[in-house]
Design a protein around this motif. Structure first.
Motif, PDB file in Angstrom:
ATOM      1  N   PHE A  41       0.851  -1.195   0.000  1.00  0.00           N
ATOM      2  CA  PHE A  41       0.000   0.000   0.000  1.00  0.00           C
ATOM      3  C   PHE A  41       0.890   1.250   0.000  1.00  0.00           C
ATOM      4  O   PHE A  41       1.856   1.340   0.748  1.00  0.00           O
ATOM      5  CB  PHE A  41      -0.912   0.035   1.219  1.00  0.00           C
ATOM      6  N   GLY A 185      -3.615   2.007  -3.654  1.00  0.00           N
ATOM      7  CA  GLY A 185      -4.533   2.332  -2.571  1.00  0.00           C
ATOM      8  C   GLY A 185      -5.552   1.218  -2.408  1.00  0.00           C
ATOM      9  O   GLY A 185      -5.366   0.111  -2.933  1.00  0.00           O
ATOM     10  N   PRO A 186      -6.644   1.479  -1.677  1.00  0.00           N
ATOM     11  CA  PRO A 186      -7.646   0.443  -1.410  1.00  0.00           C
ATOM     12  C   PRO A 186      -8.225  -0.212  -2.668  1.00  0.00           C
ATOM     13  O   PRO A 186      -8.333  -1.438  -2.721  1.00  0.00           O
ATOM     14  CB  PRO A 186      -8.729   1.217  -0.647  1.00  0.00           C
ATOM     15  N   GLY A 187      -8.578   0.579  -3.664  1.00  0.00           N
ATOM     16  CA  GLY A 187      -9.172   0.029  -4.883  1.00  0.00           C
ATOM     17  C   GLY A 187      -8.187  -0.843  -5.646  1.00  0.00           C
ATOM     18  O   GLY A 187      -8.540  -1.912  -6.165  1.00  0.00           O
ATOM     19  N   GLU A 188      -6.942  -0.392  -5.691  1.00  0.00           N
ATOM     20  CA  GLU A 188      -5.902  -1.171  -6.370  1.00  0.00           C
ATOM     21  C   GLU A 188      -5.628  -2.465  -5.593  1.00  0.00           C
ATOM     22  O   GLU A 188      -5.388  -3.520  -6.187  1.00  0.00           O
ATOM     23  CB  GLU A 188      -4.618  -0.348  -6.500  1.00  0.00           C
ATOM     24  N   ALA A 189      -5.645  -2.374  -4.254  1.00  0.00           N
ATOM     25  CA  ALA A 189      -5.411  -3.569  -3.431  1.00  0.00           C
ATOM     26  C   ALA A 189      -6.469  -4.622  -3.719  1.00  0.00           C
ATOM     27  O   ALA A 189      -6.167  -5.818  -3.820  1.00  0.00           O
ATOM     28  CB  ALA A 189      -5.414  -3.195  -1.944  1.00  0.00           C
ATOM     29  N   ALA A 190      -7.728  -4.186  -3.857  1.00  0.00           N
ATOM     30  CA  ALA A 190      -8.812  -5.127  -4.150  1.00  0.00           C
ATOM     31  C   ALA A 190      -8.572  -5.824  -5.487  1.00  0.00           C
ATOM     32  O   ALA A 190      -8.764  -7.036  -5.622  1.00  0.00           O
ATOM     33  CB  ALA A 190     -10.158  -4.396  -4.153  1.00  0.00           C
ATOM     34  N   ILE A 191      -8.135  -5.049  -6.475  1.00  0.00           N
ATOM     35  CA  ILE A 191      -7.877  -5.639  -7.799  1.00  0.00           C
ATOM     36  C   ILE A 191      -6.717  -6.625  -7.735  1.00  0.00           C
ATOM     37  O   ILE A 191      -6.798  -7.745  -8.249  1.00  0.00           O
ATOM     38  CB  ILE A 191      -7.588  -4.518  -8.826  1.00  0.00           C
ATOM     39  N   ALA A 193      -5.604  -8.305  -5.190  1.00  0.00           N
ATOM     40  CA  ALA A 193      -6.005  -9.506  -4.446  1.00  0.00           C
ATOM     41  C   ALA A 193      -6.851 -10.407  -5.345  1.00  0.00           C
ATOM     42  O   ALA A 193      -6.629 -11.624  -5.408  1.00  0.00           O
ATOM     43  CB  ALA A 193      -6.774  -9.126  -3.192  1.00  0.00           C
TER      44      ALA A 193
END
Lengths: 433, 433
Positions: A41, A185-191, A193
């Motif tokens: 992150f 960031g959070p949105g990229e982390a979701a992708i 994962a």
């Protein structure tokens, strides 16, 4: 005119844009390193990330309810419900075993794969579980009443595809998801994962050596002394480096001796990916960097930029490493970093468009000071009724340090003119972009 | 109606504001810890920081030049320069030894203390060093010509105070510089360095345990399997926790058994400062948290919020620790975190106003979906000609994960109505505020 006098007074002035153009070709691309996703992150992606499978990769139910054939429920309504045989229940994560035929339904959970045969999912709230209706069960909520072998009463007609996300409804296989240089960031982390990146290829953080100059400087832990001040520029620049994705290394303040300075700078240029100094580039007798640049055995890229503050901002190259010499006043150092060092660091980290986003805003105060050079005034934004207003952050003098914290943009005021009036549209650079 | 059915269908709905009001009293304040200034960037201050001395603490020269008495240069002009005796040179960091008397001047550097007697500083560019004028020196730039015992020719009249920052011109002793809860960035770092904070009192970072629920979830490193997806919510939430100033701890996904879930949650509630779950709070048969809350031996704060997405968002208390149970769809988890968990973490870190900044913006697209509850739509801002426009980020369905990265605000659309037209002013919460 001596070489040093030429460097002080005979400098060729170039625009901010030209200065950037001279810097960027020397932005060394950082190597790739792999870090666990939870440590990625705030880092920047070192590669383009493509989808290796569609999302969803199965027809996904968007609700809890019953998967049915729309042909069967065409006339369903609260006053004329349609009864269907429940052939199976499908929790999330489970593949359906049966195909839904005419007159049949499958109990299905949010996120579960829709069985073949079914072409819509009816929300639980629009159904009644028949067997238990007389036994006090509430709607379809009673677990015992929704399994296979029971019946369900459907009270609403829905069109084909309702509450089903088709395969690739969100993401197509092969699609570019995140370009190289993306900040994670959070949105990229979701992708990441979702696509199995337990280890993420990120760009190594550039090491940035930071120097201040000035015999007035005390260390932060020192007691205050007459006429002297604590070194604040190094820490401000360190925080700016960190925010831009680099690793700051604060070196001891530079001495007044040009040979010693040159030696310290070359040691830093060898050790770090980028060297940033503040102070010592102006016309004063003790502006030691001017003397150092006078005898520099690398390339001098520029030593005067058409901007206020920070006109004497200079840059030099030594063995492919960049040395960025910022003007010493706190405001000038801050602005110089944002205009030159931050885009440079972002370029080193693979950003395709490393410069701050420039937008237009309404000036929220008169600004009387005209200038021979374009001004970059630290500004504070405010949004009122859908309009973006900006005004200088606190006291805008390049020597003033206390108002730097209030800046969230740089107001770009063009050269010349008679000053600027409240209400004029001006260009601003967004510092946090 | 069974207790579980009541929890699924008979819930009392409260507003987002009421839900926050129920959460905040339980935001545990974090203890103070001292970290070196270079490790304090991005942390939040645990105390109010006041100025223990004025800035500057001496009359400071803003330029390189000559400190003079304005009475002596009242008639100075390029064609009628005034000659003054140079009695001393004052580098930065050095206290003047002499008082400037009538007909006298002191050579002074930027940042140096202005000597007694002098009431303005004339920039070097407006002076000529007399002794060396015949020897090819350029202006006052030649170091040899500007020392004591020489003369200087002043070519400009300046008003009293010119180029001098008076004592306390920037900061008054005793002034509040940074309130508790301040996020430490470059401007704050400069202030802390100036006031000697080599160690900074910051709030300990809250430890946040993160759980996902759902038997469809694979680990990130697992190969994709039919009907199953990798756990992305935990990583998205971890990145959100980190951005909000906490330390994320991803726990193994929760099982389907209510007793095991309760046990895991209590272990996490014992170990962490805050526990966040995603999923399992809705009306599905496998929504295990509903069952857990049905037998919870702590306090249930709420289990239904008037919002979309995330209506079944729930919160519970156990031995003074908070458990925030977010709705499981990626978009609902994201929004729920921003609305509830981020302000909670900021409050734990001492922020007086922990909620995101709400401003108004023009809607940049029609939005047809009316809603029984207020909607919080992930939005993307754009500034055009001084106006702030906002539109839904990509596909705005709560299940859609790919567009979360494009959100920089939440568009608050009130309940009811017939939808919203492009050009309407709407309220938005700034995600990065």
């Amino acid at each position: 005119m001596s070489s040093e006098s030429k460097l002080k007074f005979g400098r060729d002035v170039i625009s901010v844009e030209d200065a950037r153009t001279r810097l960027y070709p020397h932005a060394a691309k950082m190597a790739i390193e792999y870090v666990p996703l939870t440590q990625a992150f705030g880092r920047r992606l070192a590669v383009d990330v493509y989808a290796d499978h569609p999302v969803p990769h199965f027809r996904r139910s968007g609700v809890d309810g019953y998967a049915v054939r729309t042909a069967d429920i065409r006339h369903a309504a609260p006053e004329s419900p349609v009864s269907l045989e429940v052939i199976e229940r499908i929790p999330s994560g489970t593949m359906p075993k049966l195909t839904v035929g005419a007159g049949q339904a499958a109990r299905i959970m949010t996120g579960a794969p829709v069985p073949d045969g079914a072409d819509c999912v009816v929300m639980l709230e629009m159904t009644d579980s028949l067997q238990d209706a007389g036994a006090g069960a509430v709607g379809g909520a009673d677990a015992a009443g929704s399994g296979a072998g029971t019946n369900v009463s459907i009270k609403k007609n829905l069109p084909t595809g309702s509450n089903i996300t088709p395969i690739a409804g969100e993401i197509t296989a092969g699609e570019l998801l995140l370009p190289r240089g993306s900040l994670l960031g959070p949105g990229e982390a979701a992708i990441l994962a979702t696509f199995g990146y337990s280890e993420v290829p990120v760009s190594r953080k550039p090491n940035v050596a930071i120097f201040s100059t000035g015999s007035e400087l005390l260390n932060v832990a020192d007691a205050l002394a007459p006429g002297r001040i604590r070194n604040s520029n190094s820490y401000m620049l360190a925080a700016q480096v960190e925010a831009a994705g680099g690793v700051p290394h604060i070196w001891p303040a530079l001495p007044d001796d040009a040979n010693q300075v040159q030696e310290a700078l070359k040691r830093a240029l060898t050790a770090a990916d980028l060297v940033i100094t503040s102070g010592g580039v102006s016309v004063g007798d003790y502006d030691v960097l001017v003397e150092v640049f006078g005898q520099w055995d690398g390339r001098l890229l520029f030593n005067k930029v058409a901007m206020r503050p920070g006109t004497p901002t200079s840059a030099a190259l030594w063995q492919d490493k960049l040395l960025l010499a910022l003007s010493g006043n706190p405001g000038a150092s801050y602005v110089g970093f944002e205009l030159f060092a931050k885009p440079l660091l972002k370029a080193m980290l693979g950003c395709a468009e490393p410069c701050a986003q420039t937008v237009s805003a309404y000036l929220d105060a008169d600004y009387g000071k005209a200038s021979a050079y374009p001004r970059y005034v630290r500004g504070t934004m405010r949004i009122r009724e859908g309009q973006l207003w900006v005004k200088p952050a606190g006291i805008d003098k390049s020597s003033v340090m206390v108002s730097i914290k209030d800046a969230d943009c740089l107001i770009r005021l063009p050269a010349g003119g008679q000053g600027f009036q409240r209400g004029e549209l001006v260009k601003i650079d967004l510092v946090h972009s």
